[in-house]
Design a protein around this motif. Structure first.
Motif, PDB file in Angstrom:
ATOM      1  N   LEU A   1       0.793  -1.218   0.000  1.00 44.26           N
ATOM      2  CA  LEU A   1       0.000   0.000   0.000  1.00 44.26           C
ATOM      3  C   LEU A   1       0.829   1.274   0.000  1.00 44.26           C
ATOM      4  O   LEU A   1       0.313   2.348  -0.236  1.00 44.26           O
ATOM      5  CB  LEU A   1      -0.939   0.021   1.215  1.00 44.26           C
ATOM      6  N   SER A   2       2.096   1.165   0.307  1.00 48.33           N
ATOM      7  CA  SER A   2       2.843   2.414   0.421  1.00 48.33           C
ATOM      8  C   SER A   2       3.515   2.810  -0.880  1.00 48.33           C
ATOM      9  O   SER A   2       3.920   1.971  -1.679  1.00 48.33           O
ATOM     10  CB  SER A   2       3.861   2.353   1.563  1.00 48.33           C
ATOM     11  N   PHE A   3       3.620   4.114  -1.032  1.00 47.53           N
ATOM     12  CA  PHE A   3       4.292   4.650  -2.205  1.00 47.53           C
ATOM     13  C   PHE A   3       5.791   4.428  -2.050  1.00 47.53           C
ATOM     14  O   PHE A   3       6.369   4.699  -1.020  1.00 47.53           O
ATOM     15  CB  PHE A   3       4.010   6.156  -2.322  1.00 47.53           C
ATOM     16  N   TYR A   4       6.407   3.929  -3.106  1.00 51.78           N
ATOM     17  CA  TYR A   4       7.865   3.821  -3.120  1.00 51.78           C
ATOM     18  C   TYR A   4       8.301   4.105  -4.549  1.00 51.78           C
ATOM     19  O   TYR A   4       7.669   3.646  -5.495  1.00 51.78           O
ATOM     20  CB  TYR A   4       8.284   2.402  -2.703  1.00 51.78           C
ATOM     21  N   GLN A   5       9.348   4.899  -4.690  1.00 62.25           N
ATOM     22  CA  GLN A   5       9.792   5.245  -6.043  1.00 62.25           C
ATOM     23  C   GLN A   5      10.054   3.972  -6.849  1.00 62.25           C
ATOM     24  O   GLN A   5      10.596   3.010  -6.320  1.00 62.25           O
ATOM     25  CB  GLN A   5      11.067   6.087  -5.977  1.00 62.25           C
ATOM     26  N   VAL A   6       9.678   3.993  -8.141  1.00 59.45           N
ATOM     27  CA  VAL A   6       9.722   2.743  -8.923  1.00 59.45           C
ATOM     28  C   VAL A   6      11.070   2.484  -9.591  1.00 59.45           C
ATOM     29  O   VAL A   6      11.312   1.394 -10.098  1.00 59.45           O
ATOM     30  CB  VAL A   6       8.617   2.696 -10.010  1.00 59.45           C
ATOM     31  N   ASN A   7      11.937   3.500  -9.591  1.00 55.83           N
ATOM     32  CA  ASN A   7      13.229   3.302 -10.258  1.00 55.83           C
ATOM     33  C   ASN A   7      14.350   3.520  -9.236  1.00 55.83           C
ATOM     34  O   ASN A   7      14.783   4.643  -8.978  1.00 55.83           O
ATOM     35  CB  ASN A   7      13.353   4.308 -11.415  1.00 55.83           C
ATOM     36  N   PRO A   8      14.807   2.432  -8.602  1.00 58.80           N
ATOM     37  CA  PRO A   8      15.752   2.592  -7.490  1.00 58.80           C
ATOM     38  C   PRO A   8      17.052   3.283  -7.873  1.00 58.80           C
ATOM     39  O   PRO A   8      17.572   4.086  -7.088  1.00 58.80           O
ATOM     40  CB  PRO A   8      16.028   1.148  -7.040  1.00 58.80           C
ATOM     41  N   LYS A   9      17.586   3.000  -9.057  1.00 56.88           N
ATOM     42  CA  LYS A   9      18.860   3.630  -9.449  1.00 56.88           C
ATOM     43  C   LYS A   9      18.732   5.137  -9.515  1.00 56.88           C
ATOM     44  O   LYS A   9      19.530   5.881  -8.969  1.00 56.88           O
ATOM     45  CB  LYS A   9      19.294   3.127 -10.836  1.00 56.88           C
ATOM     46  N   GLN A  10      17.688   5.604 -10.191  1.00 53.31           N
ATOM     47  CA  GLN A  10      17.527   7.039 -10.378  1.00 53.31           C
ATOM     48  C   GLN A  10      17.011   7.728  -9.121  1.00 53.31           C
ATOM     49  O   GLN A  10      17.207   8.922  -8.937  1.00 53.31           O
ATOM     50  CB  GLN A  10      16.600   7.318 -11.568  1.00 53.31           C
ATOM     51  N   THR A  11      16.339   6.951  -8.250  1.00 54.61           N
ATOM     52  CA  THR A  11      15.889   7.525  -6.990  1.00 54.61           C
ATOM     53  C   THR A  11      17.094   8.039  -6.220  1.00 54.61           C
ATOM     54  O   THR A  11      17.088   9.129  -5.648  1.00 54.61           O
ATOM     55  CB  THR A  11      15.146   6.463  -6.155  1.00 54.61           C
ATOM     56  N   LYS A  12      18.151   7.239  -6.216  1.00 56.89           N
ATOM     57  CA  LYS A  12      19.365   7.630  -5.505  1.00 56.89           C
ATOM     58  C   LYS A  12      19.933   8.911  -6.123  1.00 56.89           C
ATOM     59  O   LYS A  12      20.334   9.831  -5.414  1.00 56.89           O
ATOM     60  CB  LYS A  12      20.374   6.492  -5.563  1.00 56.89           C
ATOM     61  N   VAL A  13      19.939   8.970  -7.444  1.00 55.68           N
ATOM     62  CA  VAL A  13      20.436  10.156  -8.149  1.00 55.68           C
ATOM     63  C   VAL A  13      19.605  11.383  -7.743  1.00 55.68           C
ATOM     64  O   VAL A  13      20.136  12.446  -7.425  1.00 55.68           O
ATOM     65  CB  VAL A  13      20.348   9.934  -9.684  1.00 55.68           C
ATOM     66  N   LEU A  14      18.278  11.199  -7.723  1.00 54.18           N
ATOM     67  CA  LEU A  14      17.372  12.309  -7.388  1.00 54.18           C
ATOM     68  C   LEU A  14      17.546  12.768  -5.939  1.00 54.18           C
ATOM     69  O   LEU A  14      17.637  13.960  -5.642  1.00 54.18           O
ATOM     70  CB  LEU A  14      15.926  11.863  -7.625  1.00 54.18           C
ATOM     71  N   TYR A  15      17.616  11.802  -5.021  1.00 60.84           N
ATOM     72  CA  TYR A  15      17.738  12.151  -3.605  1.00 60.84           C
ATOM     73  C   TYR A  15      19.084  12.802  -3.313  1.00 60.84           C
ATOM     74  O   TYR A  15      19.189  13.670  -2.452  1.00 60.84           O
ATOM     75  CB  TYR A  15      17.563  10.905  -2.724  1.00 60.84           C
ATOM     76  N   GLU A  16      20.113  12.364  -4.024  1.00 65.91           N
ATOM     77  CA  GLU A  16      21.417  12.999  -3.824  1.00 65.91           C
ATOM     78  C   GLU A  16      21.369  14.470  -4.244  1.00 65.91           C
ATOM     79  O   GLU A  16      21.994  15.320  -3.622  1.00 65.91           O
ATOM     80  CB  GLU A  16      22.520  12.228  -4.549  1.00 65.91           C
ATOM     81  N   LYS A  17      20.611  14.732  -5.291  1.00 63.80           N
ATOM     82  CA  LYS A  17      20.416  16.130  -5.714  1.00 63.80           C
ATOM     83  C   LYS A  17      19.656  16.895  -4.630  1.00 63.80           C
ATOM     84  O   LYS A  17      20.006  18.021  -4.277  1.00 63.80           O
ATOM     85  CB  LYS A  17      19.635  16.199  -7.021  1.00 63.80           C
TER      86      LYS A  17
END
Ligand code: SAH
Length: 498
Positions: free
Chosen positions: A320-336
């Motif tokens: 039921l919980s939202f989780y980003q669907v692209n783990p590789k790019q999630t890291k890129v986005l969060y680092e930004k």
């Protein structure tokens, strides 16, 4: 001149619409054509004609664009999932970058610095961050279950703007293990005469198969969405799935995959050692609705969640919980987001629309205190658990609408729950104006806005710029290759700060 329905017209595609569709003109009449690429000259059949625009489909490609590529999926033309598979990946990135920039300029009224203009107060537009391997990146799949024209139980994908199932067990942007899972569930349903759900008659049992795969851990969760509370022989199904996932060997199912797809599957598997089924669960949805998931989760076997990592923070993820669907790019986005937050260890950070606390916990290690706010209670439960499992003690989470919770907490605390940095990551409709007003009142030095819709981002940036903030930089990130979607992270600062 307005063309008629079913008329054939020859047009050159000169632009791309916001949904990724090609745009061409026939005698000044605008036609939107799915799957057409800028530069294509096509013969198109008119499907629908309004007064000034219409929709058409490709009949024949007269001269392919230099950006046109052969789609990886055989069903790419019919499936509603990917809009851009016919476009080369560099061309996709260029289009997304332009889309974000134009939204911010047109809707947001932003004037970016020109290339090479460094000594300037104007905001900087940074080049989009794309993926090296743009396939097999998704960690979540939802397959509708139905019957083909011979009555056989099938899984597949919805055709665009429709609920007709295009039968398919593979998908170029998803984890290959899904193929085995879909096959096993369909076989189980045939064997025990379990009917798929029928939207028309609101009868039948199995609506969707949802899977989650942890890119770093290899953990797999299968959740069946049912028009009911139980499924016959559930424990037999769990055992079969467990064995099948274990036995799943990439080589076996890779025979028909193209070299590109094989490379991407390899590259985007992360560090996972092997795949293991962590659980089979049920989700009850008895409503006549397009919404896929109901509220209730019933465990059948194993856990009702998987664990995965973003960087060195581990997360518990339930269906039921939202989780980003692209783990590789999630890291890129969060680092930004982390970089834009400019944390030194002394800051109080609010992370609004925090989901299961992914950004909050990513930032907590560099901040004094993080407060997360999220509307889904289950996600907040997960966020709290995630803080505990990572030994993070300086993150606190609240359930509720951000536009209600933020002003209430700020007022209640007499201003002590202030903000040095506010991070927002809203759904596509963007932030509520009441929330933006509270953000402005709280006067954080920095606002980091993570957005999945450039148009609402631009609208909200305009609001903040009109209320004492200025845009410093904008960074598009491609989280969803092959699709029309694009993510953007921007930094705004209070006018008097640098
Ligand atoms: N930051 C998270 C989640 C972003 S998605 C991540 O990166 O994983 C947007 C989230 O906003 C969803 O979890 C959704 O449930 C939540 N949401 C939607 N409307 C909201 C509101 N009004 N207030 C707070 N959260 C909301």
């Amino acid at each position: 001149m307005v063309p008629k329905k079913n008329e054939l017209v020859t047009i050159e595609i000169t632009d791309i619409g916001s949904g990724g569709e090609g745009i061409g003109r026939a005698d000044g009449f605008t036609l939107f054509v799915k799957g057409a690429v800028v530069g294509d000259v096509i013969e198109a059949k008119v499907l629908k004609a309004k007064k000034t625009y219409g929709y058409a489909k490709i009949e024949k490609i007269v001269r392919p664009s230099e950006h046109r590529v052969e789609p990886v999926c055989p069903v790419a033309g019919r499936c509603g999932g990917c809009q851009l598979q016919s476009m080369s990946y560099p061309a996709q990135l260029a289009w997304k970058e332009r889309k974000v920039r134009e939204c911010l300029e047109r809707i947001g009224g932003v004037e970016f610095a020109q290339d090479g203009e460094s000594e300037t107060d104007k905001p900087h537009f940074l080049p989009i961050l794309g993926m090296e391997d743009s396939l097999a990146y998704r960690n979540k799949a939802q397959f509708p279950v139905g019957r083909d024209k011979n009555g056989k139980i099938v899984t597949g994908f919805y055709a665009g703007h429709s609920h007709a199932i295009i039968p398919s067990t593979t998908c170029a942007i998803q984890a290959p293990v899904n193929e085995v899972i879909c096959k096993i569930v369909c076989e189980h349903m045939e064997q025990y005469k379990i009917a798929p759900y029928d939207e028309e008659t609101h009868t039948g049992l199995v609506r969707h198969i949802l899977t989650r795969v942890g890119a770093a851990t290899g953990e797999v969760l299968v959740c069946l969405i049912l028009n009911g509370k139980s499924i016959p022989k559930a424990e037999v199904l769990a055992e079969r799935l467990e064995k099948a996932v274990e036995a799943f060997s990439v080589a076996k199912t890779e025979n028909e995959a193209s070299e590109d797809l094989k490379d991407a599957r390899e590259a985007n598997r992360g560090e996972m050692a092997g795949l293991v089924l962590k659980g089979l669960c049920l989700n009850v949805n008895k409503e006549k609705t397009n919404v896929i998931l109901g509220r209730e989760i019933i465990p059948v076997w194993g856990d009702t969640y998987i664990t995965d990592y973003i960087g060195d923070v581990s997360f518990r993820i339930s269906p039921l919980s939202f989780y980003q669907v692209n783990p590789k790019q999630t890291k890129v986005l969060y680092e930004k987001a982390l970089e834009f937050a400019g944390l030194t260890g002394n800051e109080i950070v609010w992370d609004l629309y925090c989901g299961i606390g992914t950004i909050s916990l990513f930032l907590a290690k560099k901040a004094k205190q993080v407060y997360g706010v999220e509307i889904v209670p289950q996600a907040i439960e997960d966020a709290k658990q995630n803080a505990i499992r990572n030994g993070i003690e300086n993150a606190e989470f609240f359930v509720g609408a951000a536009e209600d919770v933020l002003p209430a907490k700020y007022k209640e605390s007499g201003g002590s729950m202030r903000a040095d940095v506010i991070v927002v990551d809203p759904p596509r409709k963007g932030c509520d104006e009441a929330l933006l007003q509270t953000v402005v009142n709280m006067e954080p030095k920095r606002v980091v806005y993570v957005s999945c819709d450039p148009a609402t981002l631009a609208r909200d940036v305009k609001y903040l710029e009109g209320n004492g903030y200025r845009l410093v930089k904008a960074q598009p990130v491609d989280m969803f290759p092959m699709t029309e979607h694009v993510e953007t992270c921007v930094l705004l600062t209070k006018n008097f700060c640098n």
